[in-house]
Scaffold this motif. Structure first.
Motif, mmCIF file in Angstrom:
data_model
loop_
_atom_site.group_PDB
_atom_site.id
_atom_site.type_symbol
_atom_site.label_atom_id
_atom_site.label_comp_id
_atom_site.label_asym_id
_atom_site.label_seq_id
_atom_site.Cartn_x
_atom_site.Cartn_y
_atom_site.Cartn_z
ATOM 1 N N LEU A 116 53.044 15.271 34.035
ATOM 2 C CA LEU A 116 52.646 14.672 32.760
ATOM 3 C C LEU A 116 53.886 14.111 32.082
ATOM 4 N N ALA A 117 53.732 12.971 31.457
ATOM 5 C CA ALA A 117 54.878 12.374 30.770
ATOM 6 C C ALA A 117 55.307 13.280 29.625
ATOM 7 N N ALA A 118 56.608 13.481 29.494
ATOM 8 C CA ALA A 118 57.112 14.348 28.429
ATOM 9 C C ALA A 118 57.000 13.656 27.078
ATOM 10 N N CYS A 119 57.342 12.394 27.052
ATOM 11 C CA CYS A 119 57.234 11.624 25.818
ATOM 12 C C CYS A 119 56.190 10.555 26.029
ATOM 13 N N THR A 120 55.161 10.537 25.230
ATOM 14 C CA THR A 120 54.203 9.451 25.340
ATOM 15 C C THR A 120 54.389 8.522 24.161
ATOM 16 N N GLU A 121 53.992 7.274 24.406
ATOM 17 C CA GLU A 121 54.146 6.264 23.378
ATOM 18 C C GLU A 121 53.045 6.477 22.348
ATOM 19 N N GLU A 122 53.436 6.766 21.142
ATOM 20 C CA GLU A 122 52.429 6.975 20.111
ATOM 21 C C GLU A 122 52.795 6.145 18.905
ATOM 22 N N MET A 123 51.788 5.903 18.097
ATOM 23 C CA MET A 123 52.033 5.207 16.834
ATOM 24 C C MET A 123 52.424 6.256 15.803
ATOM 25 N N ILE A 179 47.867 1.097 21.210
ATOM 26 C CA ILE A 179 47.845 2.341 21.971
ATOM 27 C C ILE A 179 46.577 3.108 21.677
ATOM 28 N N VAL A 180 46.026 3.617 22.742
ATOM 29 C CA VAL A 180 44.695 4.181 22.633
ATOM 30 C C VAL A 180 44.697 5.603 23.157
ATOM 31 N N THR A 181 43.645 6.281 22.858
ATOM 32 C CA THR A 181 43.560 7.678 23.270
ATOM 33 C C THR A 181 42.429 7.864 24.253
ATOM 34 N N ASN A 227 53.865 9.639 37.957
ATOM 35 C CA ASN A 227 53.063 9.259 36.803
ATOM 36 C C ASN A 227 51.617 9.077 37.227
#
Lengths: 105, 258, 131, 155
Positions: free
Chosen positions: D147-154, D23-25, D64
């Motif tokens: 905007l997504a409420a929950c984003t996939e993060e590490m 996952i990137v920013t 999205n």
């Protein structure tokens, strides 16, 4: 890697037909960074061409703003029986082709 | 009362009342019903559904010989259109040899290990997603029945407990959103019931196909919890509970979701 | 993961609130407003309020309009610090708590959701929300 | 079979597997109105741009921003004498102002193209058509991106 092509099998001469293509590609923008700060290099399809019996009838330049697995829909006048040929060209020497035939009555 | 009638009556009683806080069968809704018309249209037409690209890849892999046994899936299972019809609607399924439920992804890798003598495909790899999408696509329209096997029941219960368990820095359980607050909006985004009808599915957010485990892990990250590992007993139990909770809903693989 | 709950500023609950500032000084209203609207703070994911510039607001929790009329500063502070004291079933997280939680993510373990200063900024802002 | 059929084709191509990048920013890097203007002038040159003839269809509320369906239609008879030569689509706030260029002609029959785009945030999208008489026509639309409420993060 797969592509989905939708071309009518048959049409009457002069009909305007819709052509849809969907192809597998990550379309990596070149603007993203990994967690440790490295830039993920750009890897996109930059060009799409459709030829109808050898003549180019539609072309597109694509940029990183095109979503992954690029989808394109466009139109063509059914003039004669033959083949539509599709070509995708991109970064890192990417190239792929597909074709579909049509019977025009 | 005949024995059969008694069993039927008992089954009705057992199936009818939903547990407190749970969604009754006739109120269960696929995530499809929470989407806008454009995203629905993308799922509905196979030539515009990007998930179908993976189904096509899976079809190729189905027929490809692999591993030291030089066997293709098709060599044992034949035409997936008939042999795999309805199969994914029963997964995760109890495996008698292992004594625990296995997901469709795990079944594919068990087949690779036992029959194809091939290395397992990594979770979320393109090939594993493609194969499971191809297999699950053969169940499109079939009603979900996972968890009906009596031997699976303890694992369904384990999954249910995990679903009800608060976790993470935000201290929220799956049930807080997906049983109690569906149809409301978390910021602008509608909260669904979390019915896993279309996995593996194409998420516009991901711009690729992904598994139910990936989705569960991202929910866990959302509540700032430590996500369970891919293939862990907890994720399998959660997946099994979610599928049994979606009992009766039709499979949609490959679904498209925002 | 060792709990670092002892790093939290001590506070004293009196009645249904925390009368004393967690930092010993009043919060900043402007910063508080920005925090309420920041998605990472999470308020706006569930609550709505008088924020015309913010398009996406949640509807899982009460509208914040008039919060300053409904609650005293002391009550607002305790609701932010530990809402579960009022209702064990609430979905509102306890924003100033680092213990009694399960499976907290690596990057968040041992830390409260908001710092004492952030709590004070938000309390100061919510107190200004009057009908 | 109806007149439409599906052709499922497999392509050969050296493509790396998707979904394998951690996952990137996205750093806050955005096109500016000046960059948008430059990108448009690169296509149009100094020619005047009139408003009209072009229509952009994007869902009123994008679910999205990573995959946004978009259709551009130009009012044109698409004859040899009077047709659309190209359609150029730009945005205001993505890291780069260009979205796509489409080249068509009388053999297209209809001046309409559809694709799926990425929009980093709520912003303006501009579509410009170049007609066979080398006039330019444009439309600008405001697009609201959820905007997504929950984003996939590490974590």
């Amino acid at each position: 890697m797969a592509a989905l092509i939708n071309v009518p099998a048959k049409a009457r001469r002069g009909d305007v037909i819709e052509i849809r293509t969907l192809t597998s590609h990550i379309m990596e923008t070149g603007f993203r960074h990994t967690a440790d700060g490295k830039l993920v290099p750009r890897d996109i399809i930059t060009s799409f061409t459709c030829r109808y019996n050898g003549t180019e009838i539609f072309r597109a330049d694509l940029f990183p703003a095109i979503a992954a697995n690029p989808y394109l829909s466009f139109f063509a006048v059914a003039k004669e029986s033959g083949r539509f040929e599709f070509e995708w060209i991109g970064d890192n020497g990417y190239s792929s082709t597909a074709s579909a035939s049509i019977t025009v009555e | 009362m005949s024995v059969w009638r008694a069993i039927a009556a008992a089954a009705l009683v057992a199936a009818a009342p939903a547990l407190a806080g749970e969604i009754p069968p006739d109120a269960r809704r696929s995530g499809y019903s929470f989407m806008g018309p454009d995203t629905r249209a993308m799922q509905d037409d196979d030539t515009s559904n990007p998930g179908m690209l993976f189904v096509l890849d899976g079809e190729q892999l189905w027929g490809k010989k692999t591993g030291s046994a030089e066997k293709a899936c098709a060599d044992c299972h034949g035409d997936a259109r008939s042999s795999m019809k309805g199969v994914a609607a029963r997964y995760p399924a109890f495996d008698k040899t292992l004594g625990r439920p296995v997901t469709l992804d795990q079944r594919i890798n068990l087949c690779r290990a036992n029959h194809q003598k091939a290395a397992p495909l990594p979770y979320e790899s393109r090939d594993l997603l493609a194969l499971s999408a191809f297999v699950a696509h053969q169940s499109r329209g079939a009603a979900i029945t996972a968890g009906d096997d009596p031997q699976a029941k303890p694992f369904v219960e384990q999954g249910r407990d995990l679903f009800m368990q608060r976790e993470g820095q935000l201290n929220l359980a799956c049930t807080n959103c997906h049983d109690d607050n569906f149809d409301k909006r978390l910021a602008g985004a509608p909260i669904t019931q979390g019915q896993p009808t279309g996995y593996p599915l194409y998420r516009l957010e991901w711009q690729t196909l992904g598994s139910l485990e990936r989705r569960l892990r991202s929910c866990m990250s959302g509540v700032r919890a430590q996500a369970y590992d891919y293939g862990s007993p907890e994720l399998v139990a959660l997946e099994l509970y979610l599928m049994s909770r979606a009992r009766g809903l039709p499979m949609e693989t490959p679904a498209v979701r925002p | 993961m060792p709990t670092k709950a002892d790093e939290l500023a001590p506070y004293k609950v009196v009645g249904d609130g925390i009368p004393q500032s967690l930092t010993g000084s009043p919060g900043d209203v402007t910063r508080g407003r920005a925090l309420v609207l920041a998605r990472t703070t999470t308020c706006i994911l569930c609550h709505s309020g008088p924020f015309p510039e913010t398009r996406f607001q949640g509807d899982l929790a009460p509208d914040l309009t008039g919060a300053g009329n409904r609650w005293t500063t002391s009550q607002l502070r305790l609701r932010l610090v530990d809402a579960s004291r009022f209702n064990a079933e609430t979905i509102m997280p306890s924003y100033y708590r680092a213990d009694g939680l399960a499976r907290v993510g690596r990057n968040f373990a041992g830390k409260p959701i908001l710092s004492a200063a952030e709590i004070e900024d938000i309390v100061a802002f919510l107190a200004t929300l009057r009908d | 079979m109806p007149t439409t059929r599906r052709q499922f084709l497999s392509l050969a191509g050296g493509v790396t597997a998707a979904g394998t990048i951690p996952i990137v920013t996205l750093r806050p890097l955005r096109a500016t109105p000046a960059m948008l203007n430059t990108a448009i002038r690169n296509v149009v040159g100094e020619a005047p741009i009139r408003t009209g003839k072009v229509k952009v269809d994007i869902p009123p509320l994008v679910e999205n921003g990573n995959t946004v369906p978009m259709t551009v239609t130009v009012a044109s008879p698409m004859t040899a004498d009077d047709h659309v030569k190209s359609i150029h689509v730009f945005n205001e706030k993505n890291p780069q102002p260009n979205i796509a260029n489409f080249y068509l002609g009388p053999s297209s029959g209809r001046a309409q193209v559809a694709t799926r785009i990425r929009l980093a945030d709520t912003q303006k999208v501009v579509a410009i058509a170049r007609l066979s008489d080398d006039t330019f026509w444009q439309v600008a639309v405001d697009v609201v991106v959820t905007l997504a409420a929950c984003t996939e993060e590490m974590n």
